[in-house]
Design an enzyme around this catalytic site. Structure first.
Site, PDB file in Angstrom:
ATOM      1  N   TRP A  32      50.139  16.037  29.136  1.00 40.45           N
ATOM      2  CA  TRP A  32      51.105  15.785  30.207  1.00 40.45           C
ATOM      3  C   TRP A  32      51.441  17.107  30.897  1.00 40.45           C
ATOM      4  O   TRP A  32      51.603  18.152  30.238  1.00 40.45           O
ATOM      5  CB  TRP A  32      52.392  15.164  29.640  1.00 40.45           C
ATOM      6  CG  TRP A  32      52.472  13.675  29.832  1.00 40.45           C
ATOM      7  CD1 TRP A  32      53.174  13.016  30.800  1.00 40.45           C
ATOM      8  CD2 TRP A  32      51.828  12.655  29.056  1.00 40.45           C
ATOM      9  NE1 TRP A  32      53.001  11.648  30.665  1.00 40.45           N
ATOM     10  CE2 TRP A  32      52.178  11.402  29.609  1.00 40.45           C
ATOM     11  CE3 TRP A  32      50.984  12.670  27.955  1.00 40.45           C
ATOM     12  CZ2 TRP A  32      51.730  10.186  29.105  1.00 40.45           C
ATOM     13  CZ3 TRP A  32      50.516  11.464  27.445  1.00 40.45           C
ATOM     14  CH2 TRP A  32      50.897  10.243  28.014  1.00 40.45           C
ATOM     15  N   TYR A  80      48.356   4.089  24.433  1.00 39.84           N
ATOM     16  CA  TYR A  80      49.256   4.339  25.567  1.00 39.84           C
ATOM     17  C   TYR A  80      48.915   3.426  26.738  1.00 39.84           C
ATOM     18  O   TYR A  80      47.739   3.192  27.042  1.00 39.84           O
ATOM     19  CB  TYR A  80      49.123   5.804  26.020  1.00 39.84           C
ATOM     20  CG  TYR A  80      49.978   6.132  27.224  1.00 39.84           C
ATOM     21  CD1 TYR A  80      51.330   6.403  27.078  1.00 39.84           C
ATOM     22  CD2 TYR A  80      49.433   6.147  28.506  1.00 39.84           C
ATOM     23  CE1 TYR A  80      52.126   6.689  28.186  1.00 39.84           C
ATOM     24  CE2 TYR A  80      50.213   6.423  29.619  1.00 39.84           C
ATOM     25  CZ  TYR A  80      51.564   6.702  29.447  1.00 39.84           C
ATOM     26  OH  TYR A  80      52.343   6.982  30.537  1.00 39.84           O
ATOM     27  N   GLY A 156      59.808  12.953  36.058  1.00 41.48           N
ATOM     28  CA  GLY A 156      59.906  13.208  34.625  1.00 41.48           C
ATOM     29  C   GLY A 156      61.106  12.507  34.007  1.00 41.48           C
ATOM     30  O   GLY A 156      61.221  12.429  32.791  1.00 41.48           O
ATOM     31  N   ASP A 158      62.157   9.174  34.147  1.00 43.76           N
ATOM     32  CA  ASP A 158      61.635   7.900  34.639  1.00 43.76           C
ATOM     33  C   ASP A 158      62.664   6.844  35.044  1.00 43.76           C
ATOM     34  O   ASP A 158      62.597   6.277  36.114  1.00 43.76           O
ATOM     35  CB  ASP A 158      60.735   7.273  33.568  1.00 43.76           C
ATOM     36  CG  ASP A 158      59.700   8.244  33.022  1.00 43.76           C
ATOM     37  OD1 ASP A 158      59.675   9.410  33.452  1.00 43.76           O
ATOM     38  OD2 ASP A 158      58.903   7.831  32.162  1.00 43.76           O
ATOM     39  N   GLU A 388      62.496  13.559  20.513  1.00 45.81           N
ATOM     40  CA  GLU A 388      62.278  13.650  21.965  1.00 45.81           C
ATOM     41  C   GLU A 388      63.579  13.982  22.700  1.00 45.81           C
ATOM     42  O   GLU A 388      63.609  14.798  23.602  1.00 45.81           O
ATOM     43  CB  GLU A 388      61.701  12.307  22.445  1.00 45.81           C
ATOM     44  CG  GLU A 388      61.199  12.301  23.865  1.00 45.81           C
ATOM     45  CD  GLU A 388      60.538  10.967  24.233  1.00 45.81           C
ATOM     46  OE1 GLU A 388      60.573  10.018  23.408  1.00 45.81           O
ATOM     47  OE2 GLU A 388      59.992  10.880  25.351  1.00 45.81           O
TER      48      GLU A 388
END
Ligand code: DGY
Length: 415
Positions: A32, A80, A156, A158, A388
């Site tokens: 990414w 994914y 980024g 979302d 995350e």
């Protein structure tokens, strides 16, 4: 006592797939764009050659028009969605067709400042220059000074409340069947909703039908937001690249970057709102400023020296958002009706955003607030691990685990 820095380095090692770093196994199995730029900035602090390699692998995916895609599909993986087959782009290595916040130039500058040799920096510099030219021509064709996003994924962030109004106009119909994989890796309550995904994929279908031509997409886009976060990052990167151009003896490029940077500075200056004590993005479809309060509104501090009155107001507003939070900085304040502290970008705390905010606050001499945020996120990481993102109200670790950019942020913020 745990050696958290060693753990963070271990995460970067574990997520290495051959010179590039996946954000985390399973949930994000490819390379990414802005994740890799943060990772490269962390490598700049202890392994400069590996940091250069991270960016070199990323620009294997750079398009002829200068765009650096948000995903480079170096190797196949079926964990994914949406994979390369959905994007239908024609680059020689499969890539997505949209981009992400341009932290890339900041990373090139960091690697140069850490002593990377000119023979590795110069090609990266030219890739960054082509990328910045693409941003200004493809995403600000009218020269307003703010660059626009055509897809929320390009921010980024979302499912940020910043996109609620603009995204609601995008139809939920898709030609591509939506077969989510993310909710098999992470609690669905932490992820964007199905309706968001329908709209995200409607946009992908729309732009694929334009053959990914930048001008055609601009005309066809049902979602078009001139974004203060992206422009702030672009300007911060542009400032670094301009200094780098001078150091490399690239005088023409330095002058070109100077002009691009001046354009962004003017656009951001106009985006400040005295009434809200923050910067505001502009929805180019409706012509309205984005009302939702999000972290994006403070990211321009990264690239601007705010006049004292504006800075005092921004700092006061940022402190207000932190009041009563266990972890700072919430990406949306608790009193906003769209606040959902565990659902991805709807109020949670992201270590890489803290990294950018701390840097912006330090630039503007708000050292006490910068230190409060830095201390808060480092403590959260040492308590809950390298997830995350965090729930600001409880400190609960959220999203994926063993996360690369979180490890990178820790390495940067804990020194
Ligand atoms: C995702 O798939 O969740 C990403 O944020 C899009 O790149």
């Amino acid at each position: 006592m745990s050696d958290f820095r060693a753990i963070a380095r271990g995460i970067l090692q574990d997520n290495d797939r051959g010179g590039y770093t996946v954000p985390t196994a399973g949930l994000y199995p490819f390379q990414w764009n802005w994740d890799s730029a943060f990772v490269a900035m962390a490598f700049a602090e202890f392994d400069v050659p590996r940091g250069c390699l991270e960016l070199e692998r990323l620009i294997e995916g750079q398009w002829d028009d200068g765009m650096i895609p948000h995903i480079v599909f170096h190797q196949p993986s079926d964990s994914y969605f949406p994979g390369a087959d959905v994007w239908r782009t024609s680059h020689r290595i499969p890539t997505s067709g949209i981009t992400q916040p341009p932290v890339f130039g900041m990373a090139v500058k960091a690697l140069h400042d850490s002593g990377a040799p000119a023979e590795r920096i110069r090609p990266l510099f030219h890739a960054a220059l082509r990328y910045h030219r693409w941003w200004y021509s493809a995403r600000d064709p009218e020269g307003t000074g703010l660059v626009a996003l055509l897809h929320p994924w390009e921010s980024g962030s979302d499912n940020s409340p910043a996109w609620d109004v603009a995204l609601a106009r995008v139809p939920t119909t898709t030609t591509t069947p939506v077969k989510r994989k993310d909710t098999g890796h992470v609690d669905p309550a932490m992820r964007p909703r199905d309706q968001d995904y329908q709209r995200f994929i409607h946009l992908v279908d729309t732009y694929a039908a334009c053959g990914w031509d930048a001008a055609e997409q601009w005309d066809a886009a049902p979602f078009k937001v001139a974004c203060v976060q992206t422009t702030g990052i672009l300007l911060a990167a542009g400032e670094g690249l301009q200094q780098l151009a001078r150091a490399l003896g690239e005088e023409a490029a330095a002058a070109e970057l100077d002009a691009m940077n001046a354009r962004s500075r003017a656009g951001l200056d106009q985006a400040w709102s005295d009434a809200d004590s923050r910067f505001r993005s502009l929805d180019l479809v409706s012509g309205q400023r984005v009302a939702a309060p999000t972290q994006a509104c403070f990211i321009p501090l990264l690239a601007l020296d705010l006049p004292a009155a504006r800075m005092a107001a921004a700092e006061q507003e940022m402190r207000r958002w932190c009041e009563g939070m266990l972890v700072s900085f919430p990406t949306t304040p608790r009193d906003y009706p769209g606040f959902e502290p565990r659902r991805y970008w709807r109020g949670s705390v992201w270590p890489i955003i803290d990294w950018l905010l701390v840097q912006g606050l330090l630039r503007n001499n708000a050292t006490a607030l910068a230190e409060d945020i830095r201390h808060s996120i480092v403590t959260a990481l040492e308590t809950a691990g390298f997830c995350e993102y965090f729930d600001p109200t409880t400190g609960e670790p959220c999203g994926g685990g063993h996360f690369s950019w979180t490890a990178a942020a820790y390495l940067h913020l804990s020194q």
